[in-house]
Design a protein around this motif. Structure first.
Motif, PDB file in Angstrom:
ATOM      1  N   LEU A   1       0.833  -1.203   0.000  1.00  0.00           N
ATOM      2  CA  LEU A   1       0.000   0.000   0.000  1.00  0.00           C
ATOM      3  C   LEU A   1       0.871   1.257   0.000  1.00  0.00           C
ATOM      4  CD1 LEU A   1      -2.791   1.351   0.163  1.00  0.00           C
ATOM      5  CD2 LEU A   1      -2.636   1.116   2.656  1.00  0.00           C
ATOM      6  N   ILE A   2       1.923   1.258   0.777  1.00  0.00           N
ATOM      7  CA  ILE A   2       2.829   2.403   0.803  1.00  0.00           C
ATOM      8  C   ILE A   2       3.495   2.578  -0.556  1.00  0.00           C
ATOM      9  CG2 ILE A   2       4.939   3.329   1.859  1.00  0.00           C
ATOM     10  CD1 ILE A   2       3.896   1.891   4.474  1.00  0.00           C
ATOM     11  N   ALA A   3       3.865   1.482  -1.182  1.00  0.00           N
ATOM     12  CA  ALA A   3       4.446   1.565  -2.525  1.00  0.00           C
ATOM     13  C   ALA A   3       3.468   2.236  -3.487  1.00  0.00           C
ATOM     14  CB  ALA A   3       4.821   0.172  -3.021  1.00  0.00           C
ATOM     15  N   GLU A   4       2.215   1.822  -3.434  1.00  0.00           N
ATOM     16  CA  GLU A   4       1.217   2.419  -4.324  1.00  0.00           C
ATOM     17  C   GLU A   4       0.974   3.888  -3.974  1.00  0.00           C
ATOM     18  OE1 GLU A   4      -3.260   1.638  -6.098  1.00  0.00           O
ATOM     19  OE2 GLU A   4      -2.371   0.126  -4.782  1.00  0.00           O
ATOM     20  N   LEU A   5       0.923   4.208  -2.689  1.00  0.00           N
ATOM     21  CA  LEU A   5       0.740   5.587  -2.258  1.00  0.00           C
ATOM     22  C   LEU A   5       1.836   6.490  -2.828  1.00  0.00           C
ATOM     23  CD1 LEU A   5      -0.606   7.768  -0.462  1.00  0.00           C
ATOM     24  CD2 LEU A   5       0.836   6.943   1.419  1.00  0.00           C
ATOM     25  N   CYS A   6       3.053   5.990  -2.843  1.00  0.00           N
ATOM     26  CA  CYS A   6       4.182   6.784  -3.341  1.00  0.00           C
ATOM     27  C   CYS A   6       4.044   7.145  -4.820  1.00  0.00           C
ATOM     28  CB  CYS A   6       5.492   6.044  -3.110  1.00  0.00           C
ATOM     29  SG  CYS A   6       5.985   5.997  -1.381  1.00  0.00           S
ATOM     30  N   THR A   7       3.292   6.364  -5.566  1.00  0.00           N
ATOM     31  CA  THR A   7       3.151   6.610  -7.006  1.00  0.00           C
ATOM     32  C   THR A   7       2.050   7.616  -7.328  1.00  0.00           C
ATOM     33  OG1 THR A   7       1.493   4.875  -7.412  1.00  0.00           O
ATOM     34  CG2 THR A   7       3.823   4.211  -7.468  1.00  0.00           C
ATOM     35  N   LYS A   8       1.269   8.008  -6.359  1.00  0.00           N
ATOM     36  CA  LYS A   8       0.038   8.753  -6.601  1.00  0.00           C
ATOM     37  C   LYS A   8       0.211  10.237  -6.922  1.00  0.00           C
ATOM     38  CE  LYS A   8      -3.084   5.512  -5.735  1.00  0.00           C
ATOM     39  NZ  LYS A   8      -4.004   5.068  -6.776  1.00  0.00           N
ATOM     40  N   MET A   9       1.395  10.811  -6.712  1.00  0.00           N
ATOM     41  CA  MET A   9       1.553  12.246  -6.916  1.00  0.00           C
ATOM     42  C   MET A   9       2.955  12.575  -7.394  1.00  0.00           C
ATOM     43  SD  MET A   9       0.498  15.221  -4.164  1.00  0.00           S
ATOM     44  CE  MET A   9      -1.128  14.496  -3.920  1.00  0.00           C
ATOM     45  N   THR A  10       3.033  13.321  -8.493  1.00  0.00           N
ATOM     46  CA  THR A  10       4.323  13.769  -9.015  1.00  0.00           C
ATOM     47  C   THR A  10       4.756  15.042  -8.297  1.00  0.00           C
ATOM     48  OG1 THR A  10       3.360  15.217 -10.690  1.00  0.00           O
ATOM     49  CG2 THR A  10       3.714  12.884 -11.313  1.00  0.00           C
ATOM     50  N   PRO A  11       6.019  15.427  -8.423  1.00  0.00           N
ATOM     51  CA  PRO A  11       6.438  16.698  -7.823  1.00  0.00           C
ATOM     52  C   PRO A  11       5.612  17.883  -8.336  1.00  0.00           C
ATOM     53  CG  PRO A  11       8.369  15.421  -8.395  1.00  0.00           C
ATOM     54  CD  PRO A  11       7.179  14.694  -8.973  1.00  0.00           C
ATOM     55  N   THR A  12       5.332  17.904  -9.631  1.00  0.00           N
ATOM     56  CA  THR A  12       4.547  19.005 -10.200  1.00  0.00           C
ATOM     57  C   THR A  12       3.140  19.041  -9.606  1.00  0.00           C
ATOM     58  OG1 THR A  12       5.821  18.850 -12.243  1.00  0.00           O
ATOM     59  CG2 THR A  12       3.721  20.019 -12.370  1.00  0.00           C
ATOM     60  N   GLU A  13       2.522  17.872  -9.471  1.00  0.00           N
ATOM     61  CA  GLU A  13       1.191  17.812  -8.860  1.00  0.00           C
ATOM     62  C   GLU A  13       1.239  18.257  -7.402  1.00  0.00           C
ATOM     63  OE1 GLU A  13      -0.699  14.153 -11.511  1.00  0.00           O
ATOM     64  OE2 GLU A  13       0.511  13.696  -9.733  1.00  0.00           O
ATOM     65  N   TRP A  14       2.281  17.849  -6.684  1.00  0.00           N
ATOM     66  CA  TRP A  14       2.407  18.233  -5.287  1.00  0.00           C
ATOM     67  C   TRP A  14       2.595  19.749  -5.157  1.00  0.00           C
ATOM     68  CZ3 TRP A  14       0.960  18.495  -0.805  1.00  0.00           C
ATOM     69  CH2 TRP A  14       1.725  18.941   0.269  1.00  0.00           C
ATOM     70  N   ILE A  15       3.443  20.336  -5.986  1.00  0.00           N
ATOM     71  CA  ILE A  15       3.659  21.787  -5.945  1.00  0.00           C
ATOM     72  C   ILE A  15       2.333  22.517  -6.172  1.00  0.00           C
ATOM     73  CG2 ILE A  15       4.744  23.756  -7.116  1.00  0.00           C
ATOM     74  CD1 ILE A  15       7.104  21.779  -7.778  1.00  0.00           C
ATOM     75  N   SER A  16       1.590  22.099  -7.179  1.00  0.00           N
ATOM     76  CA  SER A  16       0.316  22.741  -7.505  1.00  0.00           C
ATOM     77  C   SER A  16      -0.674  22.630  -6.347  1.00  0.00           C
ATOM     78  CB  SER A  16      -0.257  22.096  -8.766  1.00  0.00           C
ATOM     79  OG  SER A  16      -1.524  22.619  -9.059  1.00  0.00           O
ATOM     80  N   LEU A  17      -0.813  21.444  -5.784  1.00  0.00           N
ATOM     81  CA  LEU A  17      -1.725  21.232  -4.664  1.00  0.00           C
ATOM     82  C   LEU A  17      -1.284  22.023  -3.437  1.00  0.00           C
ATOM     83  CD1 LEU A  17      -4.178  19.692  -3.543  1.00  0.00           C
ATOM     84  CD2 LEU A  17      -2.625  17.818  -2.978  1.00  0.00           C
ATOM     85  N   TYR A  18      -0.001  22.012  -3.178  1.00  0.00           N
ATOM     86  CA  TYR A  18       0.557  22.740  -2.035  1.00  0.00           C
ATOM     87  C   TYR A  18       0.282  24.245  -2.172  1.00  0.00           C
ATOM     88  CZ  TYR A  18       4.140  24.778   0.969  1.00  0.00           C
ATOM     89  OH  TYR A  18       4.798  25.514   1.914  1.00  0.00           O
ATOM     90  N   GLU A  19       0.575  24.803  -3.346  1.00  0.00           N
ATOM     91  CA  GLU A  19       0.374  26.234  -3.550  1.00  0.00           C
ATOM     92  C   GLU A  19      -1.107  26.597  -3.436  1.00  0.00           C
ATOM     93  OE1 GLU A  19       2.374  27.004  -7.257  1.00  0.00           O
ATOM     94  OE2 GLU A  19       4.321  27.207  -6.246  1.00  0.00           O
ATOM     95  N   LYS A  20      -1.971  25.745  -3.946  1.00  0.00           N
ATOM     96  CA  LYS A  20      -3.421  25.979  -3.845  1.00  0.00           C
ATOM     97  C   LYS A  20      -3.852  25.988  -2.372  1.00  0.00           C
ATOM     98  CE  LYS A  20      -7.328  23.217  -4.617  1.00  0.00           C
ATOM     99  NZ  LYS A  20      -7.831  22.012  -5.204  1.00  0.00           N
ATOM    100  N   ASN A  21      -3.318  25.078  -1.592  1.00  0.00           N
ATOM    101  CA  ASN A  21      -3.712  24.975  -0.182  1.00  0.00           C
ATOM    102  C   ASN A  21      -3.153  26.095   0.687  1.00  0.00           C
ATOM    103  OD1 ASN A  21      -5.497  22.650   0.372  1.00  0.00           O
ATOM    104  ND2 ASN A  21      -3.892  21.526  -0.688  1.00  0.00           N
ATOM    105  N   ILE A  22      -1.956  26.591   0.400  1.00  0.00           N
ATOM    106  CA  ILE A  22      -1.411  27.660   1.256  1.00  0.00           C
ATOM    107  C   ILE A  22      -2.065  29.005   0.955  1.00  0.00           C
ATOM    108  CG2 ILE A  22       0.781  26.532   1.728  1.00  0.00           C
ATOM    109  CD1 ILE A  22       2.106  28.517  -0.227  1.00  0.00           C
ATOM    110  N   LYS A  23      -2.730  29.107  -0.187  1.00  0.00           N
ATOM    111  CA  LYS A  23      -3.411  30.378  -0.546  1.00  0.00           C
ATOM    112  C   LYS A  23      -4.795  30.454   0.073  1.00  0.00           C
ATOM    113  CE  LYS A  23      -0.812  31.025  -4.748  1.00  0.00           C
ATOM    114  NZ  LYS A  23      -0.805  31.009  -6.180  1.00  0.00           N
ATOM    115  N   LYS A  24      -5.278  29.377   0.663  1.00  0.00           N
ATOM    116  CA  LYS A  24      -6.624  29.383   1.262  1.00  0.00           C
ATOM    117  C   LYS A  24      -6.677  30.227   2.499  1.00  0.00           C
ATOM    118  CE  LYS A  24      -8.314  24.989  -0.413  1.00  0.00           C
ATOM    119  NZ  LYS A  24      -8.800  23.675  -0.071  1.00  0.00           N
TER     120      LYS A  24
END
Length: 151
Positions: free
Chosen positions: A128-151
């Protein structure tokens, strides 16, 4: 627990044999399954998997000189901790993980906001941890992170 180390290898070398085996296995799984672009380093006194400044020059908004954290892995006093920032930031990913966990692990999920605690070394859902690790690329993480800190 706090460990004095300058590298992931130094951190692991200080662990008890039982903890060392688990952390090494989790480290290998993370490194094999994280999408390209994340980097391993010592981060906050733990093994860290971060988005380097070369991909995200802004860094971590709280301390811009640090790269953007994504996953941390630590041997704590009473458990092994896996911190996954994407789970905390993405409700769909959190729901997926919570639904999958009982399929892969016989023990009840012990989780904080982004911290999954493994108190029993013989029941860690490595697949499960192996699969979890595949779920988000750095670009996706940056986008999600930036969206969340602007809230």
């Amino acid at each position: 627990m706090k460990y004095e180390a300058n590298s992931p290898d130094e951190y692991i070398a200080q662990l008890t044999p039982e903890r060392k085996a688990v952390i090494e296995k989790l480290r290998g799984i993370i490194l094999q399954n994280l999408p390209n672009g994340f980097e391993e380093q010592l981060s906050y006194g733990m093994l860290g998997y971060v988005v380097p400044h070369s991909l995200n020059p802004a860094g971590y908004h709280v301390q811009p000189e640090l790269p953007l954290p994504f996953i941390n892995l630590a041997s704590q006093k009473n458990f092994i901790a896996l911190y996954h920032s994407g789970i905390y930031a993405d409700p769909a990913l959190m729901n997926w993980f919570k639904n999958e966990y009982p399929i892969h692990c016989k023990r009840k999920l012990d989780m904080g906001k982004s911290c999954v605690r493994f108190k029993s070394m013989d029941d860690i859902p490595y697949e499960l941890i192996a699969e979890l690790c595949t779920k988000m690329t750095p670009t996706e993480w940056i986008s999600l992170y930036e969206k969340n800190i602007k809230k």
